[in-house]
Design a protein around this motif. Sequence first.
Motif, PDB file in Angstrom:
ATOM      1  N   TYR A 286     -56.597  30.732 -46.797  1.00  0.00           N
ATOM      2  CA  TYR A 286     -56.388  31.964 -45.786  1.00  0.00           C
ATOM      3  C   TYR A 286     -55.632  31.846 -44.666  1.00  0.00           C
ATOM      4  CZ  TYR A 286     -58.127  35.971 -43.279  1.00  0.00           C
ATOM      5  OH  TYR A 286     -58.567  37.124 -42.399  1.00  0.00           O
ATOM      6  N   ARG A 287     -55.816  30.517 -44.093  1.00  0.00           N
ATOM      7  CA  ARG A 287     -55.246  29.917 -42.925  1.00  0.00           C
ATOM      8  C   ARG A 287     -53.705  29.654 -43.288  1.00  0.00           C
ATOM      9  NH1 ARG A 287     -57.731  27.636 -38.510  1.00  0.00           N
ATOM     10  NH2 ARG A 287     -55.909  26.789 -37.727  1.00  0.00           N
ATOM     11  N   ALA A 288     -53.313  29.206 -44.731  1.00  0.00           N
ATOM     12  CA  ALA A 288     -52.161  28.852 -44.980  1.00  0.00           C
ATOM     13  C   ALA A 288     -51.460  30.133 -44.989  1.00  0.00           C
ATOM     14  CB  ALA A 288     -52.145  28.299 -46.332  1.00  0.00           C
ATOM     15  N   ALA A 289     -51.810  31.262 -45.491  1.00  0.00           N
ATOM     16  CA  ALA A 289     -51.315  32.598 -45.661  1.00  0.00           C
ATOM     17  C   ALA A 289     -50.929  32.984 -44.337  1.00  0.00           C
ATOM     18  CB  ALA A 289     -52.203  33.402 -46.389  1.00  0.00           C
ATOM     19  N   LEU A 290     -51.905  33.093 -43.317  1.00  0.00           N
ATOM     20  CA  LEU A 290     -51.602  33.333 -41.942  1.00  0.00           C
ATOM     21  C   LEU A 290     -50.537  32.735 -41.344  1.00  0.00           C
ATOM     22  CD1 LEU A 290     -55.267  34.196 -40.756  1.00  0.00           C
ATOM     23  CD2 LEU A 290     -53.364  36.029 -40.982  1.00  0.00           C
ATOM     24  N   GLU A 291     -50.384  31.429 -41.552  1.00  0.00           N
ATOM     25  CA  GLU A 291     -49.463  30.525 -40.923  1.00  0.00           C
ATOM     26  C   GLU A 291     -48.021  30.975 -41.455  1.00  0.00           C
ATOM     27  OE1 GLU A 291     -51.076  26.585 -41.642  1.00  0.00           O
ATOM     28  OE2 GLU A 291     -52.286  26.745 -39.583  1.00  0.00           O
ATOM     29  N   SER A 292     -47.984  30.965 -42.851  1.00  0.00           N
ATOM     30  CA  SER A 292     -46.558  31.392 -43.102  1.00  0.00           C
ATOM     31  C   SER A 292     -46.210  32.979 -42.498  1.00  0.00           C
ATOM     32  CB  SER A 292     -46.783  31.289 -44.748  1.00  0.00           C
ATOM     33  OG  SER A 292     -47.248  32.478 -45.296  1.00  0.00           O
ATOM     34  N   THR A 293     -47.201  33.625 -42.660  1.00  0.00           N
ATOM     35  CA  THR A 293     -46.743  35.126 -42.005  1.00  0.00           C
ATOM     36  C   THR A 293     -46.232  34.953 -40.643  1.00  0.00           C
ATOM     37  OG1 THR A 293     -48.797  35.810 -43.486  1.00  0.00           O
ATOM     38  CG2 THR A 293     -47.730  37.323 -41.842  1.00  0.00           C
ATOM     39  N   ILE A 294     -47.021  33.935 -40.033  1.00  0.00           N
ATOM     40  CA  ILE A 294     -46.551  33.921 -38.482  1.00  0.00           C
ATOM     41  C   ILE A 294     -45.142  33.223 -38.567  1.00  0.00           C
ATOM     42  CG2 ILE A 294     -46.993  32.392 -36.386  1.00  0.00           C
ATOM     43  CD1 ILE A 294     -49.990  33.128 -36.992  1.00  0.00           C
ATOM     44  N   ALA A 295     -44.705  32.389 -39.270  1.00  0.00           N
ATOM     45  CA  ALA A 295     -43.395  31.782 -39.431  1.00  0.00           C
ATOM     46  C   ALA A 295     -42.494  32.747 -39.822  1.00  0.00           C
ATOM     47  CB  ALA A 295     -43.496  30.520 -40.448  1.00  0.00           C
ATOM     48  N   GLU A 296     -42.721  33.523 -40.864  1.00  0.00           N
ATOM     49  CA  GLU A 296     -41.907  34.707 -41.228  1.00  0.00           C
ATOM     50  C   GLU A 296     -41.751  35.666 -40.284  1.00  0.00           C
ATOM     51  OE1 GLU A 296     -40.068  34.953 -44.102  1.00  0.00           O
ATOM     52  OE2 GLU A 296     -41.356  33.928 -45.526  1.00  0.00           O
ATOM     53  N   SER A 297     -42.523  36.033 -39.353  1.00  0.00           N
ATOM     54  CA  SER A 297     -42.569  36.977 -38.293  1.00  0.00           C
ATOM     55  C   SER A 297     -41.718  36.361 -37.159  1.00  0.00           C
ATOM     56  CB  SER A 297     -43.677  37.313 -37.538  1.00  0.00           C
ATOM     57  OG  SER A 297     -44.748  37.558 -38.656  1.00  0.00           O
ATOM     58  N   ASP A 298     -41.882  34.947 -36.869  1.00  0.00           N
ATOM     59  CA  ASP A 298     -41.038  34.239 -36.060  1.00  0.00           C
ATOM     60  C   ASP A 298     -39.509  34.349 -36.311  1.00  0.00           C
ATOM     61  OD1 ASP A 298     -43.294  33.750 -34.132  1.00  0.00           O
ATOM     62  OD2 ASP A 298     -43.501  31.637 -35.058  1.00  0.00           O
ATOM     63  N   GLU A 299     -39.217  34.172 -37.848  1.00  0.00           N
ATOM     64  CA  GLU A 299     -38.090  34.245 -38.055  1.00  0.00           C
ATOM     65  C   GLU A 299     -37.273  35.514 -37.956  1.00  0.00           C
ATOM     66  OE1 GLU A 299     -34.688  32.510 -39.245  1.00  0.00           O
ATOM     67  OE2 GLU A 299     -36.635  31.657 -39.022  1.00  0.00           O
ATOM     68  N   LEU A 300     -38.369  36.753 -38.243  1.00  0.00           N
ATOM     69  CA  LEU A 300     -37.541  38.008 -37.841  1.00  0.00           C
ATOM     70  C   LEU A 300     -37.430  38.328 -36.635  1.00  0.00           C
ATOM     71  CD1 LEU A 300     -39.806  40.301 -40.373  1.00  0.00           C
ATOM     72  CD2 LEU A 300     -37.309  39.828 -40.279  1.00  0.00           C
ATOM     73  N   ILE A 301     -38.316  37.945 -35.702  1.00  0.00           N
ATOM     74  CA  ILE A 301     -38.086  38.135 -34.450  1.00  0.00           C
ATOM     75  C   ILE A 301     -36.709  37.479 -33.745  1.00  0.00           C
ATOM     76  CG2 ILE A 301     -39.219  37.619 -32.042  1.00  0.00           C
ATOM     77  CD1 ILE A 301     -41.860  38.052 -33.294  1.00  0.00           C
ATOM     78  N   ARG A 302     -36.638  36.194 -34.327  1.00  0.00           N
ATOM     79  CA  ARG A 302     -35.294  35.725 -33.930  1.00  0.00           C
ATOM     80  C   ARG A 302     -34.134  36.418 -34.364  1.00  0.00           C
ATOM     81  NH1 ARG A 302     -37.731  30.768 -34.483  1.00  0.00           N
ATOM     82  NH2 ARG A 302     -37.493  30.446 -36.478  1.00  0.00           N
ATOM     83  N   THR A 303     -34.102  36.654 -35.355  1.00  0.00           N
ATOM     84  CA  THR A 303     -33.122  37.636 -36.067  1.00  0.00           C
ATOM     85  C   THR A 303     -33.010  38.735 -35.172  1.00  0.00           C
ATOM     86  OG1 THR A 303     -33.592  36.943 -38.382  1.00  0.00           O
ATOM     87  CG2 THR A 303     -32.199  38.802 -37.929  1.00  0.00           C
ATOM     88  N   PHE A 304     -33.877  39.448 -34.962  1.00  0.00           N
ATOM     89  CA  PHE A 304     -33.828  40.708 -33.898  1.00  0.00           C
ATOM     90  C   PHE A 304     -33.352  40.470 -32.553  1.00  0.00           C
ATOM     91  CE2 PHE A 304     -37.063  43.116 -36.709  1.00  0.00           C
ATOM     92  CZ  PHE A 304     -35.983  43.779 -37.083  1.00  0.00           C
ATOM     93  N   ASP A 305     -33.654  39.330 -32.059  1.00  0.00           N
ATOM     94  CA  ASP A 305     -33.379  38.697 -30.659  1.00  0.00           C
ATOM     95  C   ASP A 305     -31.870  38.276 -30.775  1.00  0.00           C
ATOM     96  OD1 ASP A 305     -35.453  38.762 -29.256  1.00  0.00           O
ATOM     97  OD2 ASP A 305     -36.237  36.788 -29.821  1.00  0.00           O
TER      98      ASP A 305
END
Length: 471
Positions: free
Chosen positions: A272-291
């Motif tokens: 569960y933690r691993a899934a959440l962590e990778s989701t957070i990493a993906e979101s960070d990547e997306l946020i960086r792209t938008f930035d």
Amino acid sequence: MTALGKLLRTTAFKLTLVYLGIFVLFAASLLAYFALNTRRLITEQITATVDGEINGLSNIYAQGGIRRLVMVVDARSRRPASSLYLITTPTGEGLAGNVGALEPGALDHPGWLETSYRRLEAPEGVDHHALVRVVQLPGGFHLLVGRDLEERERVLSIIANAGQWSLALVIVLGLLGGFFVSRRVLSRIDAMTGTAQTIMAGDLSGRLPVAGTGDELDRLAVNVNAMLERIEALMRGLKEVSDNIAHDLKTPLTRLRNRCEQALRAASDVNYRAALESTIAESDELIRTFDALLMIARAESGQARDNMAEFDASQIARDVGELYEPLADEKGITLKVDAPAAAPVRGNRELVSQALANLVDNAIKYAGPNGKANGAPAEIVVKADNDGDRITLTVADRGPGIPDSDRGRVVERFVRLEQSRSEPGSGLGLSLASAVARLHGGELKLEDNHPGLRSTIALPRAGPARPAGNG
Ligand SMILES: Nc1ncnc2c1ncn2[C@@H]1O[C@H](COP(=O)(O)OP(=O)(O)OP(=O)(O)O)[C@@H](O)[C@H]1O
Ligand SMILES: [Mg+2]
């Protein structure tokens, strides 16, 4: 190209030359026609008078014989006029007249003849031209009547003279007019070119100057301005849409990420933690792209011009070097910073830093030992330099580089080369660097480092220019 060369190559000047050529040709033919007709008219007048006189004198001969004819011709010869007379015996001895010498054989052929002659009382060597008619009278005598051609030649030379001067005047005035018109046209075109360049530099609010004369250049400028108006409106709309998308998606995305983080804090299950962590990493990547997208939009729209200030690009090189040194070390790459002298630039410090950081990030990402470098020692040099009136920020690596044919397209948004798919990234780093360089009136150059890539951001130097290579 010199200013004169530019002037001579204008359409206006070339048209002037063509018109001038046509006009000179026309004027020359007109003058030639005029001169030929005048000559013909004068010749006709002479022949009519001479014919009349010959008829009269022949009648006198018929009625009064040679003695009477000699008397009349003698009297007429004394009049100071351009008329010429001569009577000779069948053997050629002169009986009366005012002609001293003729071209040899002139009397042998009855009819019209243009000949040189000398008057009786004229000194030797002063020959004139005359149009004469020779008739043979019954009894073998020769009668010659003619007119001096000096008058005809004078009229022709007056016409030729006037023609030469007026043609010279036409050419000089035409060339001057051409220069003047071309200069006017050229200055307006130059003004238009200047405006077009600022528009191309990203300032879509620029408009071509309209002189208000309503001529073709004005009509062109008005139409181009209308087109620019439309493009600007479209661009504004497009920018608003993409900015809004980036902006509107960023907020829910950030919320999503934060919720994942909250959940992560409470979660205990490993999967569960691993899934959440990778989701957070993906979101960070997306946020960086938008930035990154929002930042490029800001740079391209010229909005970031409001935040311009003077700063030292060398300091930026040192800061970025320091920031990336740990990452480089981790990958076993030597990162060298070479920025000894001050490099003053006027611009947006945050954007220039980000642009340089993107180049260093690329160098570390693609040129390190993990980036399958080509045997050369993995070394990256970050350099700030003064190059005349430019400041250059250069990042040179020893990696695989970018092939010549791809250097144009990698600066476009979302373009990534096949060879670098294994590395994370969205293909926006070079787009931002290029947009930032253009925002400052500079450029991004990608060159071969033999081996590797050398990327340079060249920016206008703030303050007075220094000779190249100085510092
Ligand atoms: N130093 C380099 N050496 C080799 N290839 C490079 C180098 N820098 C850039 N490239 C190539 O140019 C492409 C575009 O670079 P850019 O920085 O725009 O995007 P990215 O690095 O893939 O993603 P991002 O920078 O957005 O994380 C890269 O994907 C890579 O293929
Ligand atoms: Mg990159």
